[in-house]
Design a protein around this motif. Structure first.
Motif, PDB file in Angstrom:
ATOM      1  N   GLY A 216      29.793   7.968  -8.500  1.00 37.42           N
ATOM      2  CA  GLY A 216      30.879   7.567  -7.608  1.00 37.42           C
ATOM      3  C   GLY A 216      30.492   7.604  -6.152  1.00 37.42           C
ATOM      4  N   LEU A 217      29.224   7.281  -5.851  1.00 38.07           N
ATOM      5  CA  LEU A 217      28.762   7.354  -4.464  1.00 38.07           C
ATOM      6  C   LEU A 217      29.460   6.324  -3.585  1.00 38.07           C
ATOM      7  CD1 LEU A 217      24.932   7.932  -5.005  1.00 38.07           C
ATOM      8  CD2 LEU A 217      26.667   9.611  -4.329  1.00 38.07           C
ATOM      9  N   THR A 218      29.647   5.113  -4.096  1.00 34.50           N
ATOM     10  CA  THR A 218      30.291   4.064  -3.299  1.00 34.50           C
ATOM     11  C   THR A 218      31.740   4.426  -3.009  1.00 34.50           C
ATOM     12  OG1 THR A 218      28.860   2.375  -4.296  1.00 34.50           O
ATOM     13  CG2 THR A 218      30.860   1.617  -3.200  1.00 34.50           C
ATOM     14  N   LEU A 219      32.440   4.892  -4.029  1.00 35.85           N
ATOM     15  CA  LEU A 219      33.834   5.312  -3.861  1.00 35.85           C
ATOM     16  C   LEU A 219      33.924   6.449  -2.849  1.00 35.85           C
ATOM     17  CD1 LEU A 219      36.838   5.396  -4.694  1.00 35.85           C
ATOM     18  CD2 LEU A 219      36.170   6.908  -6.572  1.00 35.85           C
ATOM     19  N   GLY A 220      33.073   7.460  -2.993  1.00 34.40           N
ATOM     20  CA  GLY A 220      33.091   8.593  -2.086  1.00 34.40           C
ATOM     21  C   GLY A 220      32.793   8.187  -0.658  1.00 34.40           C
ATOM     22  N   ALA A 221      31.816   7.287  -0.485  1.00 33.00           N
ATOM     23  CA  ALA A 221      31.472   6.822   0.851  1.00 33.00           C
ATOM     24  C   ALA A 221      32.651   6.116   1.507  1.00 33.00           C
ATOM     25  CB  ALA A 221      30.261   5.887   0.782  1.00 33.00           C
ATOM     26  N   CYS A 222      33.381   5.338   0.730  1.00 30.54           N
ATOM     27  CA  CYS A 222      34.563   4.642   1.269  1.00 30.54           C
ATOM     28  C   CYS A 222      35.614   5.637   1.749  1.00 30.54           C
ATOM     29  CB  CYS A 222      35.160   3.721   0.209  1.00 30.54           C
ATOM     30  SG  CYS A 222      34.181   2.254  -0.158  1.00 30.54           S
ATOM     31  N   MET A 223      35.895   6.654   0.930  1.00 26.02           N
ATOM     32  CA  MET A 223      36.915   7.640   1.307  1.00 26.02           C
ATOM     33  C   MET A 223      36.490   8.426   2.549  1.00 26.02           C
ATOM     34  SD  MET A 223      39.228   6.947  -0.765  1.00 26.02           S
ATOM     35  CE  MET A 223      39.559   6.246  -2.398  1.00 26.02           C
ATOM     36  N   LEU A 224      35.225   8.784   2.634  1.00 21.95           N
ATOM     37  CA  LEU A 224      34.746   9.545   3.789  1.00 21.95           C
ATOM     38  C   LEU A 224      34.718   8.685   5.053  1.00 21.95           C
ATOM     39  CD1 LEU A 224      31.892  11.589   2.091  1.00 21.95           C
ATOM     40  CD2 LEU A 224      34.077  12.468   2.915  1.00 21.95           C
ATOM     41  N   LEU A 225      34.409   7.404   4.915  1.00 20.64           N
ATOM     42  CA  LEU A 225      34.438   6.509   6.078  1.00 20.64           C
ATOM     43  C   LEU A 225      35.863   6.353   6.604  1.00 20.64           C
ATOM     44  CD1 LEU A 225      31.874   3.743   5.079  1.00 20.64           C
ATOM     45  CD2 LEU A 225      31.715   5.294   7.028  1.00 20.64           C
ATOM     46  N   ILE A 226      36.831   6.277   5.703  1.00 20.06           N
ATOM     47  CA  ILE A 226      38.230   6.194   6.141  1.00 20.06           C
ATOM     48  C   ILE A 226      38.611   7.457   6.902  1.00 20.06           C
ATOM     49  CG2 ILE A 226      40.632   6.109   5.359  1.00 20.06           C
ATOM     50  CD1 ILE A 226      39.596   4.449   2.942  1.00 20.06           C
ATOM     51  N   ARG A 227      38.233   8.614   6.352  1.00 18.74           N
ATOM     52  CA  ARG A 227      38.594   9.896   6.960  1.00 18.74           C
ATOM     53  C   ARG A 227      37.927  10.099   8.330  1.00 18.74           C
ATOM     54  NH1 ARG A 227      42.259  13.552   7.619  1.00 18.74           N
ATOM     55  NH2 ARG A 227      41.678  13.014   9.716  1.00 18.74           N
ATOM     56  N   HIS A 228      36.631   9.777   8.415  1.00 20.11           N
ATOM     57  CA  HIS A 228      35.856  10.187   9.585  1.00 20.11           C
ATOM     58  C   HIS A 228      35.516   9.066  10.569  1.00 20.11           C
ATOM     59  CE1 HIS A 228      35.344  14.297   8.189  1.00 20.11           C
ATOM     60  NE2 HIS A 228      35.133  13.812   6.987  1.00 20.11           N
ATOM     61  N   LEU A 229      35.783   7.819  10.217  1.00 20.06           N
ATOM     62  CA  LEU A 229      35.498   6.717  11.134  1.00 20.06           C
ATOM     63  C   LEU A 229      36.737   5.870  11.413  1.00 20.06           C
ATOM     64  CD1 LEU A 229      33.477   5.041  12.777  1.00 20.06           C
ATOM     65  CD2 LEU A 229      32.980   3.734  10.687  1.00 20.06           C
ATOM     66  N   VAL A 230      37.372   5.387  10.355  1.00 24.68           N
ATOM     67  CA  VAL A 230      38.510   4.483  10.541  1.00 24.68           C
ATOM     68  C   VAL A 230      39.710   5.209  11.147  1.00 24.68           C
ATOM     69  CG1 VAL A 230      40.118   2.921   9.395  1.00 24.68           C
ATOM     70  CG2 VAL A 230      37.733   3.019   8.648  1.00 24.68           C
ATOM     71  N   SER A 231      40.007   6.410  10.657  1.00 20.10           N
ATOM     72  CA  SER A 231      41.177   7.135  11.159  1.00 20.10           C
ATOM     73  C   SER A 231      41.092   7.447  12.652  1.00 20.10           C
ATOM     74  CB  SER A 231      41.385   8.421  10.350  1.00 20.10           C
ATOM     75  OG  SER A 231      41.813   8.119   9.039  1.00 20.10           O
ATOM     76  N   PRO A 232      39.942   7.932  13.179  1.00 13.06           N
ATOM     77  CA  PRO A 232      39.873   8.138  14.634  1.00 13.06           C
ATOM     78  C   PRO A 232      40.068   6.850  15.436  1.00 13.06           C
ATOM     79  CG  PRO A 232      38.104   9.332  13.536  1.00 13.06           C
ATOM     80  CD  PRO A 232      38.746   8.472  12.494  1.00 13.06           C
ATOM     81  N   ILE A 233      39.531   5.737  14.938  1.00  5.53           N
ATOM     82  CA  ILE A 233      39.703   4.463  15.652  1.00  5.53           C
ATOM     83  C   ILE A 233      41.172   4.043  15.623  1.00  5.53           C
ATOM     84  CG2 ILE A 233      39.117   2.011  15.600  1.00  5.53           C
ATOM     85  CD1 ILE A 233      36.324   2.843  14.577  1.00  5.53           C
ATOM     86  N   ALA A 234      41.823   4.243  14.467  1.00  3.77           N
ATOM     87  CA  ALA A 234      43.257   3.940  14.385  1.00  3.77           C
ATOM     88  C   ALA A 234      44.050   4.832  15.335  1.00  3.77           C
ATOM     89  CB  ALA A 234      43.745   4.125  12.944  1.00  3.77           C
ATOM     90  N   ALA A 235      43.683   6.105  15.415  1.00  5.91           N
ATOM     91  CA  ALA A 235      44.369   7.035  16.321  1.00  5.91           C
ATOM     92  C   ALA A 235      44.225   6.583  17.771  1.00  5.91           C
ATOM     93  CB  ALA A 235      43.824   8.443  16.141  1.00  5.91           C
ATOM     94  N   LEU A 236      43.052   6.079  18.129  1.00  5.90           N
ATOM     95  CA  LEU A 236      42.851   5.557  19.481  1.00  5.90           C
ATOM     96  C   LEU A 236      43.806   4.396  19.751  1.00  5.90           C
ATOM     97  CD1 LEU A 236      41.225   5.324  22.151  1.00  5.90           C
ATOM     98  CD2 LEU A 236      39.686   3.754  20.927  1.00  5.90           C
ATOM     99  N   GLY A 237      43.897   3.482  18.800  1.00  2.00           N
ATOM    100  CA  GLY A 237      44.786   2.335  18.963  1.00  2.00           C
ATOM    101  C   GLY A 237      46.242   2.745  19.126  1.00  2.00           C
ATOM    102  N   PHE A 238      46.702   3.689  18.318  1.00  2.00           N
ATOM    103  CA  PHE A 238      48.095   4.115  18.410  1.00  2.00           C
ATOM    104  C   PHE A 238      48.341   4.963  19.661  1.00  2.00           C
ATOM    105  CE2 PHE A 238      47.918   3.438  13.668  1.00  2.00           C
ATOM    106  CZ  PHE A 238      48.725   2.308  13.691  1.00  2.00           C
TER     107      PHE A 238
END
Length: 303
Positions: A216-238
């Motif tokens: 499940g490396l691909t699945l895990g990588a997706c979840m970790l990218l959401i947590r540690h990359l996408v969420s901070p960028i979304a927080a900046l936008g909001f």
């Protein structure tokens, strides 16, 4: 600020749990009983204590609350969407996706409280308390929902019986009613909360099997990218959208980049899912926080 030093206690407890389970007489049957204790008693008390004592000044922080909720909903929506993406649909185990979705949006509240006051003083502590009080019930419901649905359980019944959600809702009602934990009980409740954090991390280490992550490396990588990359960028936008001040924006960006909650493993294991896989993601998220926290705070220059 030395984020590696701040996160080291969590990582070291996970490592201790792993070593104790693999190389001592404290093997899996011992830790399965410990997981039950954490899930049904220690973690609900920890959540109750954290929320009950937080000053929830929702009206004064309404813009930050809105930005925080929307940031969380972005993480939840993306985590739910991962197993349905065209290029992943046939490569992802749906049960692992249901169990690991929580990794993408839940957060370590103790690290949050420690960091907020260091970064922004008492005002930061109050701001993070509001985000924790509002975010915990939303994220716990969002964590339980896919596992209850994929597990063939009645979703509403699973939500109403989940001890983490019961503890959270009880604490919110307690707080909003203006009640406080009696002085006589406060030290005992505080010690139970500390035990929950330590034992939960030890259980995560004990349940970790690196071989469980190989499929499940691909699945895990997706979840970790959401947590540690996408969420901070979304927080900046909001933060920009709601014109947050420096202190609130700092706390929100930190909040969006935190390592995931240590209780992710216990929740997945007790609901009959792939606990070792989720434990591995909790460990990786703790390590990733060393990078994502400085990254998130570096985004402040764009405000």
């Amino acid at each position: 600020m030395n984020y590696a030093q701040l996160l080291f206690p969590d990582f070291s407890l996970i490592l201790c749990g792993y070593l104790l389970c693999r190389f001592t007489a404290l093997d899996r049957p011992v830790w399965q009983q410990a997981e039950t204790l954490v899930y049904y008693f220690l973690f609900p008390v920890l959540l109750f204590q954290s929320i009950a004592k937080a000053p929830l000044e929702l009206r004064a922080a309404s813009s930050m609350v809105a930005a925080g909720v929307l940031t969380g909903l972005v993480g939840i929506g993306l985590a739910y969407a991962v197993p349905h993406l065209p290029w992943l649909r046939n490569r992802v185990d749906r049960r692992d996706a249901a169990a690991s979705a929580q990794v993408a949006f839940r957060f370590n509240s103790y690290i949050a409280l420690a960091l907020a006051e260091r970064l922004a003083g008492p005002a930061g502590g109050q701001a993070i308390a509001v985000l924790i009080g509002v975010g915990v019930p939303i994220y716990n419901v969002a964590a339980v929902w896919p596992m209850a649905r994929h597990g063939g359980h009645k979703v509403l019944g699973s939500l109403l019986r989940n001890p983490l959600i019961v503890g959270t809702c009880a604490a919110l009602a307690f707080n909003l009613a203006g009640l406080t934990i009696p002085d006589l009980l406060a030290p005992a409740v505080s010690r139970i909360g500390a035990a929950a954090l330590a034992l939960g991390l030890l259980c995560a280490g004990a349940g970790m099997q690196f071989s469980a992550m190989s499929g499940g490396l691909t699945l895990g990588a997706c979840m970790l990218l959401i947590r540690h990359l996408v969420s901070p960028i979304a927080a900046l936008g909001f933060s920009k959208l709601f014109h947050l001040g420096h202190t609130q924006a700092t706390v929100l960006l930190m909040f969006a980049a935190l390592p995931t909650a240590s209780s992710c493993y216990v929740l997945a294991a007790r609901m009959g899912y792939n606990g070792p896989y989720v434990a591995g993601l909790v460990t990786l998220s703790t390590v990733a926080g060393v990078v994502s926290l400085p990254f998130a705070l570096s985004l402040l220059r764009w405000l």
